[in-house]
Motif scaffolding. Structure first.
Motif, PDB file in Angstrom:
ATOM      1  N   LEU A 343      -0.147  -8.238   2.237  1.00  0.00           N
ATOM      2  CA  LEU A 343       0.525  -7.143   1.529  1.00  0.00           C
ATOM      3  C   LEU A 343       0.401  -5.833   2.301  1.00  0.00           C
ATOM      4  CD1 LEU A 343       1.924  -5.927  -0.969  1.00  0.00           C
ATOM      5  CD2 LEU A 343      -0.331  -5.768  -2.059  1.00  0.00           C
ATOM      6  N   LYS A 344      -0.787  -5.526   2.776  1.00  0.00           N
ATOM      7  CA  LYS A 344      -0.983  -4.299   3.552  1.00  0.00           C
ATOM      8  C   LYS A 344      -0.166  -4.306   4.836  1.00  0.00           C
ATOM      9  CE  LYS A 344      -4.946  -2.699   4.656  1.00  0.00           C
ATOM     10  NZ  LYS A 344      -6.371  -2.542   4.966  1.00  0.00           N
ATOM     11  N   ASP A 345      -0.137  -5.439   5.533  1.00  0.00           N
ATOM     12  CA  ASP A 345       0.638  -5.541   6.774  1.00  0.00           C
ATOM     13  C   ASP A 345       2.128  -5.308   6.511  1.00  0.00           C
ATOM     14  OD1 ASP A 345      -1.660  -6.065   8.193  1.00  0.00           O
ATOM     15  OD2 ASP A 345      -1.336  -8.228   8.313  1.00  0.00           O
ATOM     16  N   LEU A 346       2.633  -5.907   5.454  1.00  0.00           N
ATOM     17  CA  LEU A 346       4.042  -5.730   5.104  1.00  0.00           C
ATOM     18  C   LEU A 346       4.345  -4.277   4.745  1.00  0.00           C
ATOM     19  CD1 LEU A 346       4.596  -8.913   2.888  1.00  0.00           C
ATOM     20  CD2 LEU A 346       5.520  -8.521   5.178  1.00  0.00           C
ATOM     21  N   LEU A 347       3.435  -3.645   4.006  1.00  0.00           N
ATOM     22  CA  LEU A 347       3.646  -2.247   3.626  1.00  0.00           C
ATOM     23  C   LEU A 347       3.565  -1.323   4.841  1.00  0.00           C
ATOM     24  CD1 LEU A 347       1.620  -2.129   0.273  1.00  0.00           C
ATOM     25  CD2 LEU A 347       4.107  -2.032   0.526  1.00  0.00           C
ATOM     26  N   LYS A 348       2.703  -1.642   5.799  1.00  0.00           N
ATOM     27  CA  LYS A 348       2.612  -0.831   7.015  1.00  0.00           C
ATOM     28  C   LYS A 348       3.900  -0.954   7.852  1.00  0.00           C
ATOM     29  CE  LYS A 348      -2.410  -0.536   7.553  1.00  0.00           C
ATOM     30  NZ  LYS A 348      -2.465   0.940   7.547  1.00  0.00           N
ATOM     31  N   LYS A 349       4.495  -2.131   7.857  1.00  0.00           N
ATOM     32  CA  LYS A 349       5.783  -2.292   8.533  1.00  0.00           C
ATOM     33  C   LYS A 349       6.859  -1.478   7.812  1.00  0.00           C
ATOM     34  CE  LYS A 349       4.806  -6.905  10.379  1.00  0.00           C
ATOM     35  NZ  LYS A 349       5.085  -8.360  10.255  1.00  0.00           N
ATOM     36  N   LEU A 350       6.760  -1.439   6.500  1.00  0.00           N
ATOM     37  CA  LEU A 350       7.690  -0.630   5.706  1.00  0.00           C
ATOM     38  C   LEU A 350       7.518   0.855   6.017  1.00  0.00           C
ATOM     39  CD1 LEU A 350       9.610  -1.966   3.669  1.00  0.00           C
ATOM     40  CD2 LEU A 350       8.132  -1.143   1.830  1.00  0.00           C
ATOM     41  N   GLN A 351       6.272   1.259   6.274  1.00  0.00           N
ATOM     42  CA  GLN A 351       5.980   2.652   6.602  1.00  0.00           C
ATOM     43  C   GLN A 351       6.716   3.093   7.867  1.00  0.00           C
ATOM     44  OE1 GLN A 351       1.829   3.356   7.357  1.00  0.00           O
ATOM     45  NE2 GLN A 351       1.956   5.548   6.893  1.00  0.00           N
ATOM     46  N   LEU A 352       6.920   2.179   8.799  1.00  0.00           N
ATOM     47  CA  LEU A 352       7.647   2.496  10.028  1.00  0.00           C
ATOM     48  C   LEU A 352       9.131   2.738   9.757  1.00  0.00           C
ATOM     49  CD1 LEU A 352       6.046  -0.181  12.404  1.00  0.00           C
ATOM     50  CD2 LEU A 352       5.439   2.247  12.211  1.00  0.00           C
ATOM     51  N   ARG A 353       9.633   2.173   8.663  1.00  0.00           N
ATOM     52  CA  ARG A 353      11.055   2.269   8.325  1.00  0.00           C
ATOM     53  C   ARG A 353      11.379   3.430   7.393  1.00  0.00           C
ATOM     54  NH1 ARG A 353      14.438  -1.914   8.100  1.00  0.00           N
ATOM     55  NH2 ARG A 353      14.742  -1.744   5.834  1.00  0.00           N
ATOM     56  N   HIS A 354      10.369   3.888   6.632  1.00  0.00           N
ATOM     57  CA  HIS A 354      10.641   4.894   5.601  1.00  0.00           C
ATOM     58  C   HIS A 354       9.681   6.071   5.753  1.00  0.00           C
ATOM     59  CE1 HIS A 354      13.362   2.090   3.601  1.00  0.00           C
ATOM     60  NE2 HIS A 354      12.421   1.168   3.705  1.00  0.00           N
ATOM     61  N   GLU A 355      10.228   7.220   6.067  1.00  0.00           N
ATOM     62  CA  GLU A 355       9.438   8.424   6.309  1.00  0.00           C
ATOM     63  C   GLU A 355       8.653   8.851   5.071  1.00  0.00           C
ATOM     64  OE1 GLU A 355       8.151  11.412   8.999  1.00  0.00           O
ATOM     65  OE2 GLU A 355       9.402   9.638   9.330  1.00  0.00           O
ATOM     66  N   ILE A 356       9.135   8.476   3.898  1.00  0.00           N
ATOM     67  CA  ILE A 356       8.501   8.915   2.651  1.00  0.00           C
ATOM     68  C   ILE A 356       7.155   8.239   2.420  1.00  0.00           C
ATOM     69  CG2 ILE A 356       9.511   7.182   1.079  1.00  0.00           C
ATOM     70  CD1 ILE A 356      10.029   9.613  -0.851  1.00  0.00           C
ATOM     71  N   ILE A 357       6.888   7.142   3.117  1.00  0.00           N
ATOM     72  CA  ILE A 357       5.586   6.468   2.986  1.00  0.00           C
ATOM     73  C   ILE A 357       4.588   7.179   3.883  1.00  0.00           C
ATOM     74  CG2 ILE A 357       4.299   4.328   3.278  1.00  0.00           C
ATOM     75  CD1 ILE A 357       6.881   2.800   2.696  1.00  0.00           C
ATOM     76  N   GLY A 358       3.662   7.908   3.253  1.00  0.00           N
ATOM     77  CA  GLY A 358       2.694   8.672   4.025  1.00  0.00           C
ATOM     78  C   GLY A 358       1.493   7.857   4.453  1.00  0.00           C
ATOM     79  N   ASP A 359       1.035   6.967   3.564  1.00  0.00           N
ATOM     80  CA  ASP A 359      -0.182   6.216   3.877  1.00  0.00           C
ATOM     81  C   ASP A 359      -0.169   4.873   3.154  1.00  0.00           C
ATOM     82  OD1 ASP A 359      -2.699   5.942   5.142  1.00  0.00           O
ATOM     83  OD2 ASP A 359      -3.741   6.512   3.298  1.00  0.00           O
ATOM     84  N   VAL A 360      -0.729   3.887   3.832  1.00  0.00           N
ATOM     85  CA  VAL A 360      -0.982   2.571   3.242  1.00  0.00           C
ATOM     86  C   VAL A 360      -2.467   2.316   3.400  1.00  0.00           C
ATOM     87  CG1 VAL A 360      -0.545   0.091   3.360  1.00  0.00           C
ATOM     88  CG2 VAL A 360       1.307   1.712   3.843  1.00  0.00           C
ATOM     89  N   ARG A 361      -3.162   2.023   2.309  1.00  0.00           N
ATOM     90  CA  ARG A 361      -4.608   1.825   2.395  1.00  0.00           C
ATOM     91  C   ARG A 361      -5.045   0.776   1.372  1.00  0.00           C
ATOM     92  NH1 ARG A 361      -3.825   7.274   0.665  1.00  0.00           N
ATOM     93  NH2 ARG A 361      -4.106   7.537  -1.581  1.00  0.00           N
ATOM     94  N   GLY A 362      -6.182   0.204   1.632  1.00  0.00           N
ATOM     95  CA  GLY A 362      -6.694  -0.760   0.673  1.00  0.00           C
ATOM     96  C   GLY A 362      -7.614  -1.770   1.307  1.00  0.00           C
ATOM     97  N   VAL A 363      -8.186  -2.591   0.443  1.00  0.00           N
ATOM     98  CA  VAL A 363      -9.036  -3.693   0.862  1.00  0.00           C
ATOM     99  C   VAL A 363      -8.853  -4.801  -0.174  1.00  0.00           C
ATOM    100  CG1 VAL A 363     -11.038  -2.706  -0.343  1.00  0.00           C
ATOM    101  CG2 VAL A 363     -11.400  -4.385   1.460  1.00  0.00           C
TER     102      VAL A 363
END
Length: 448
Positions: A343-363
């Motif tokens: 899930l985190k990896d997918l969201l980080k890839k999404l962060q590269l596509r969407h400027e509005i995503i400032g941070d992805v974090r978690g464990v």
């Protein structure tokens, strides 16, 4: 029992009339009526299925058959209070002890995380004979008056900060005072607690406890910097206080790599008191305080019996034991690692596509997606986050927000959440954000 006794409109009318309006519903403008659930899925009155990314309470999955079976079997045999001698409470305490550092060997069973945190306060005050408490900014520790007093998230909206409560900066390395580029943010944030203790002592006051969630949730799904807890514990204990780790949101393997989130801070760190709740009974009201022999001894020495009518009853403990069994048998910690990483990896890839995503974090399966209007200033995109939640609901995916500005999409699903579930959620978020960008919607400026 029938899945639905009233039509949705009637149920809503009755709720608005009979239930206090401060008890808010999810999606209050158009509530979802849920009549049954299984695993990570909720079903409405029309049989429509919703993916549940919210319910960390139903830890091993909604209506898990092993939990239901254990509850019904024990309820059919005996349920009485813990003043009668019974095997379940000691079996359960022994199983919990095996997951914790050795010095945390005495247990008090209660019914909710709020009760557990309130009791932790009492234990700390009795042991130290001090009153003052240090908490983290934006913290939430429960709904009892004693806990609202130590929850900045609540008391700032109510009567304000008490003289005996002291607020330390939240160790947020994304938007806090010390950020990712700092050479040692754990030490730097711990030193703010040290400075706060010195200020308190100058006023002639003494610390009873430092109280913190092992992973701050209401604060915005925060992952604390390494070394922070160890240094804070050193400073607090030197000042005569104790360290309380609130695991109500994050315990029982949600972090994946560890059973308790405080263990992320290193194998040599051990709190003096640990509180646990929400996931403990998979929806059944069950909570607990674990502490040391010394602290428990001081509590006993006050001469006042501690009795909790329902805490540690045979049915509750049978359910707690069944939850531990399911976590082990179904390798839910391993699932949290695998699915949470995906899930985190997918969201980080999404962060590269969407400027509005400032941070992805978690464990593990404790993940936050922070939305901002601009990455440099980190301006919270609060309205956009609310819009994404609303649009996800239309896709029958239940997600909510957290953080001081409600701009962090939080993911704390049942631990049976799958790879396919993670992929579906991210695909839907991608589509929603892409659609917003294509239409050039500026939700923060009321362009909706």
């Amino acid at each position: 029992m029938a899945e639905e006794r009233f039509k949705k409109e009637k149920t809503l009318e009755m709720r608005q009339r009979l239930i206090g309006q401060s008890c808010r519903l999810f999606y209050s403008e158009d509530p979802v009526k849920i009549v049954r659930a299984r695993g990570q899925y909720l079903f409405d009155e029309n049989g429509k299925r919703y993916l549940d990314c919210i319910s960390n309470v139903q830890h091993v999955g909604h209506c898990h058959p092993a939990i239901t079976k254990a509850a019904a079997a024990q309820m059919d045999l005996l349920n009485t209070n813990s003043r009668f001698l019974h095997d379940n409470i000691v079996l359960y305490a022994d199983r919990l002890a095996a997951t914790l550092p050795k010095k945390l060997s005495v247990f008090y069973f209660v019914n909710s995380g709020s009760e557990a945190n309130d009791l932790a306060l009492r234990l700390a005050e009795q042991y130290t004979q001090h009153e003052d408490v240090i908490v983290l900014d934006h913290a939430y520790h429960g709904h009892l008056k004693s806990l609202i007093d130590i929850s900045p998230y609540k008391f700032r909206k109510l009567a304000g900060q008490k003289e005996w409560v002291h607020v330390a900066p939240l160790p947020d390395t994304y938007r806090g005072i010390y950020r990712e580029e700092h050479p040692n943010p754990g030490q730097a944030y711990a030193d703010t607690v040290k400075d706060l203790i010195e200020e308190i002592n100058k006023k002639g006051r003494k610390i009873a406890a430092f109280f913190a969630e092992s992973l701050p949730s209401v604060g915005g799904q925060i992952i604390l910097p390494q070394g922070y807890f160890s240094k804070v514990a050193e400073y607090v204990r030197s000042a005569g206080g104790v360290f309380v780790a609130d695991e109500v949101q994050t315990g029982f393997g949600r972090a994946g790599t560890h059973f308790w989130a405080f263990q992320l801070q290193g194998e040599h760190f051990c709190p003096d008191i640990v509180t646990m709740g929400k996931p403990m009974g998979n929806g059944h009201p069950l909570a607990c305080v674990a502490t040391t022999v010394e602290i428990a001894g001081a509590f006993t020495a006050n001469g006042v019996e501690y009795f909790n009518t329902f805490g540690g009853n045979p049915v509750s403990c049978a359910i707690g034991l069944a939850v531990l069994d399911v976590i082990e048998k179904e390798d839910l910690r391993g699932n949290a690692i695998r699915v949470g990483t995906h899930l985190k990896d997918l969201l980080k890839k999404l962060q590269l596509r969407h400027e509005i995503i400032g941070d992805v974090r978690g464990v593990g399966l404790f993940v936050g997606l922070e939305l901002v209007t601009d990455r440099q200033n980190k301006t919270p995109a609060t309205k956009t986050a609310a819009w994404v939640v609303k649009r996800l609901k239309e896709d029958r995916i239940c997600v909510s927000t957290d953080g001081p500005w409600e701009n962090v999409l939080k993911f704390k699903p049942p631990m049976c959440f799958s790879m396919e579930d993670a992929e579906l959620v991210v695909q839907c978020i991608d589509r929603i954000l892409t659609d917003m960008e294509a239409k050039n919607l500026k939700l923060e400026n009321e362009d909706i």
